[in-house]
Design a protein around this motif. Structure first.
Motif, PDB file in Angstrom:
ATOM      1  N   MET A   1       0.829  -1.204   0.000  1.00  0.00           N
ATOM      2  CA  MET A   1       0.000   0.000   0.000  1.00  0.00           C
ATOM      3  C   MET A   1       0.865   1.257   0.000  1.00  0.00           C
ATOM      4  SD  MET A   1      -3.176  -1.042   2.523  1.00  0.00           S
ATOM      5  CE  MET A   1      -3.978   0.547   2.334  1.00  0.00           C
ATOM      6  N   SER A   2       1.981   1.211   0.727  1.00  0.00           N
ATOM      7  CA  SER A   2       2.882   2.370   0.747  1.00  0.00           C
ATOM      8  C   SER A   2       3.574   2.539  -0.607  1.00  0.00           C
ATOM      9  CB  SER A   2       3.917   2.232   1.870  1.00  0.00           C
ATOM     10  OG  SER A   2       4.867   1.221   1.577  1.00  0.00           O
ATOM     11  N   LEU A   3       3.839   1.419  -1.291  1.00  0.00           N
ATOM     12  CA  LEU A   3       4.428   1.484  -2.630  1.00  0.00           C
ATOM     13  C   LEU A   3       3.416   2.038  -3.630  1.00  0.00           C
ATOM     14  CD1 LEU A   3       6.385  -1.912  -2.907  1.00  0.00           C
ATOM     15  CD2 LEU A   3       7.236   0.309  -2.158  1.00  0.00           C
ATOM     16  N   TYR A   4       2.159   1.568  -3.489  1.00  0.00           N
ATOM     17  CA  TYR A   4       1.100   2.040  -4.391  1.00  0.00           C
ATOM     18  C   TYR A   4       0.851   3.535  -4.192  1.00  0.00           C
ATOM     19  CZ  TYR A   4      -3.391   2.442  -6.760  1.00  0.00           C
ATOM     20  OH  TYR A   4      -4.413   2.829  -7.606  1.00  0.00           O
ATOM     21  N   SER A   5       0.858   3.970  -2.935  1.00  0.00           N
ATOM     22  CA  SER A   5       0.664   5.393  -2.632  1.00  0.00           C
ATOM     23  C   SER A   5       1.768   6.246  -3.261  1.00  0.00           C
ATOM     24  CB  SER A   5       0.638   5.615  -1.119  1.00  0.00           C
ATOM     25  OG  SER A   5      -0.466   4.959  -0.527  1.00  0.00           O
ATOM     26  N   ALA A   6       2.959   5.665  -3.369  1.00  0.00           N
ATOM     27  CA  ALA A   6       4.087   6.384  -3.975  1.00  0.00           C
ATOM     28  C   ALA A   6       3.868   6.618  -5.463  1.00  0.00           C
ATOM     29  CB  ALA A   6       5.379   5.598  -3.757  1.00  0.00           C
ATOM     30  N   CYS A   7       2.982   5.828  -6.084  1.00  0.00           N
ATOM     31  CA  CYS A   7       2.709   5.971  -7.518  1.00  0.00           C
ATOM     32  C   CYS A   7       1.486   6.832  -7.799  1.00  0.00           C
ATOM     33  CB  CYS A   7       2.475   4.594  -8.154  1.00  0.00           C
ATOM     34  SG  CYS A   7       3.844   3.456  -7.972  1.00  0.00           S
ATOM     35  N   SER A   8       0.781   7.232  -6.741  1.00  0.00           N
ATOM     36  CA  SER A   8      -0.467   7.966  -6.911  1.00  0.00           C
ATOM     37  C   SER A   8      -0.228   9.466  -7.006  1.00  0.00           C
ATOM     38  CB  SER A   8      -1.413   7.662  -5.746  1.00  0.00           C
ATOM     39  OG  SER A   8      -2.624   8.363  -5.894  1.00  0.00           O
ATOM     40  N   SER A   9      -0.965  10.098  -7.922  1.00  0.00           N
ATOM     41  CA  SER A   9      -0.856  11.558  -8.075  1.00  0.00           C
ATOM     42  C   SER A   9      -1.760  12.273  -7.071  1.00  0.00           C
ATOM     43  CB  SER A   9      -1.247  11.964  -9.500  1.00  0.00           C
ATOM     44  OG  SER A   9      -2.553  11.505  -9.815  1.00  0.00           O
ATOM     45  N   GLU A  10      -2.695  11.520  -6.464  1.00  0.00           N
ATOM     46  CA  GLU A  10      -3.599  12.097  -5.475  1.00  0.00           C
ATOM     47  C   GLU A  10      -2.993  11.976  -4.081  1.00  0.00           C
ATOM     48  OE1 GLU A  10      -7.225  10.000  -5.954  1.00  0.00           O
ATOM     49  OE2 GLU A  10      -7.564  10.709  -8.007  1.00  0.00           O
ATOM     50  N   VAL A  11      -3.613  12.694  -3.142  1.00  0.00           N
ATOM     51  CA  VAL A  11      -3.131  12.628  -1.759  1.00  0.00           C
ATOM     52  C   VAL A  11      -3.470  11.246  -1.198  1.00  0.00           C
ATOM     53  CG1 VAL A  11      -3.299  13.612   0.549  1.00  0.00           C
ATOM     54  CG2 VAL A  11      -3.486  15.094  -1.458  1.00  0.00           C
ATOM     55  N   PRO A  12      -2.467  10.448  -0.839  1.00  0.00           N
ATOM     56  CA  PRO A  12      -2.721   9.078  -0.372  1.00  0.00           C
ATOM     57  C   PRO A  12      -3.299   9.063   1.041  1.00  0.00           C
ATOM     58  CG  PRO A  12      -0.390   9.576  -0.223  1.00  0.00           C
ATOM     59  CD  PRO A  12      -1.033  10.765  -0.866  1.00  0.00           C
ATOM     60  N   PRO A  13      -4.126   8.042   1.338  1.00  0.00           N
ATOM     61  CA  PRO A  13      -4.718   7.947   2.674  1.00  0.00           C
ATOM     62  C   PRO A  13      -3.727   7.460   3.729  1.00  0.00           C
ATOM     63  CG  PRO A  13      -5.373   6.066   1.349  1.00  0.00           C
ATOM     64  CD  PRO A  13      -4.592   6.973   0.447  1.00  0.00           C
ATOM     65  N   GLY A  14      -2.661   6.818   3.295  1.00  0.00           N
ATOM     66  CA  GLY A  14      -1.693   6.249   4.230  1.00  0.00           C
ATOM     67  C   GLY A  14      -0.280   6.709   3.943  1.00  0.00           C
ATOM     68  N   PRO A  15       0.697   6.051   4.560  1.00  0.00           N
ATOM     69  CA  PRO A  15       2.108   6.415   4.379  1.00  0.00           C
ATOM     70  C   PRO A  15       2.593   6.174   2.950  1.00  0.00           C
ATOM     71  CG  PRO A  15       1.922   4.354   5.588  1.00  0.00           C
ATOM     72  CD  PRO A  15       0.537   4.899   5.480  1.00  0.00           C
ATOM     73  N   VAL A  16       3.597   6.943   2.548  1.00  0.00           N
ATOM     74  CA  VAL A  16       4.177   6.840   1.210  1.00  0.00           C
ATOM     75  C   VAL A  16       5.643   6.432   1.336  1.00  0.00           C
ATOM     76  CG1 VAL A  16       4.806   8.106  -0.883  1.00  0.00           C
ATOM     77  CG2 VAL A  16       2.647   8.622   0.288  1.00  0.00           C
ATOM     78  N   ASP A  17       6.040   5.443   0.551  1.00  0.00           N
ATOM     79  CA  ASP A  17       7.438   5.033   0.520  1.00  0.00           C
ATOM     80  C   ASP A  17       8.200   6.038  -0.349  1.00  0.00           C
ATOM     81  OD1 ASP A  17       9.927   3.758  -0.166  1.00  0.00           O
ATOM     82  OD2 ASP A  17       9.069   1.854   0.495  1.00  0.00           O
ATOM     83  N   GLN A  18       8.855   6.998   0.296  1.00  0.00           N
ATOM     84  CA  GLN A  18       9.517   8.083  -0.419  1.00  0.00           C
ATOM     85  C   GLN A  18      10.651   7.581  -1.322  1.00  0.00           C
ATOM     86  OE1 GLN A  18       8.447  11.132  -0.355  1.00  0.00           O
ATOM     87  NE2 GLN A  18       7.000  11.049   1.349  1.00  0.00           N
ATOM     88  N   LYS A  19      11.389   6.592  -0.837  1.00  0.00           N
ATOM     89  CA  LYS A  19      12.500   6.055  -1.625  1.00  0.00           C
ATOM     90  C   LYS A  19      11.973   5.423  -2.911  1.00  0.00           C
ATOM     91  CE  LYS A  19      16.279   2.682  -1.453  1.00  0.00           C
ATOM     92  NZ  LYS A  19      16.945   1.618  -0.648  1.00  0.00           N
TER      93      LYS A  19
END
Length: 211
Positions: free
Chosen positions: A136-154
């Motif tokens: 989910m954190s990897l998927y959020s890193a690919c999203s252009s929208e504001v993710p609901p959870g943490p984002v894997d910055q690396k």
């Protein structure tokens, strides 16, 4: 006087040739522009077929592993599995390949991103919950929208270094993996609930015998 007419005639000839070449060049450029639009349309159509193939395979796999398949007779399940395998085999006969043009940096970024996802997938059986959270954190890193959870910055910085088409494919793959995990998680919960209900029924029956 005669020389002037000769020069004028020569200049007229050069002008006509120049004008004709300009027209020809313009027509060729217009044809190339039209061809470029058709080439891009071809790539988009092929990509759409490629995605449809992925979706079909996922749907067939999902049906085969659904809770409904566990709640029918063995004979019906066998027949449905044969149909599913036949459909899967026919789907796999469709070969579509859309190659992405990458520079060395984009190629390296794609390899790095793929390696990270593969490492998470390899840990599914060991810790499904943690693998889901990581995905989910990897998927959020690919999203252009504001993710609901943490984002894997690396991972985000790695994906940004990939070609645009690869970025879309990475996001699609992560979405598919998350859906598969969700499906597996539901199946496990239903199985546990079924076992719990069965144990409770057995306990009630046993208590009834002693009362």
């Amino acid at each position: 006087m005669a020389q002037a007419k000769i020069n004028a005639k020569a200049n007229e000839g050069r002008f006509c040739r120049s004008s004709s070449m300009a027209d020809r060049s313009s027509r060729l450029l217009e044809s190339m522009d039209q061809l470029e639009l058709r080439v891009e349309a071809l790539r988009e159509a092929a990509t759409a077929v490629e995605q449809e193939k992925e979706i079909l395979l996922e749907m067939i796999h999902s049906i085969q592993n659904s809770q409904d398949m566990r709640q029918i007779s063995d004979g019906e399940r066998e027949e449905l599995n044969l149909t599913a395998n036949r459909l899967m085999g026919r789907t796999l006969t469709v070969e579509v390949s859309v190659e992405t043009i990458r520079n060395p940096q984009q190629q390296e970024s794609l390899k790095h991103a793929t390696r990270i996802i593969d490492e998470v997938v390899s840990k599914f059986l060991d810790d499904l919950g943690n693998a889901k959270s990581h995905l989910m954190s990897l998927y959020s890193a690919c999203s252009s929208e504001v993710p609901p959870g943490p984002v894997d910055q690396k991972f985000q910085s790695i994906v940004i270094g990939c070609a645009l088409e690869d970025q879309k494919k990475i996001k699609r793959r992560l979405a598919t993996l998350l859906r598969n995990i969700e499906s597996s998680d539901k199946a496990i919960k239903l199985l546990e609930h079924s076992k719990g209900a069965g144990s409770k029924t057995l306990q009630q029956n046993a208590e009834g015998k002693f009362n």
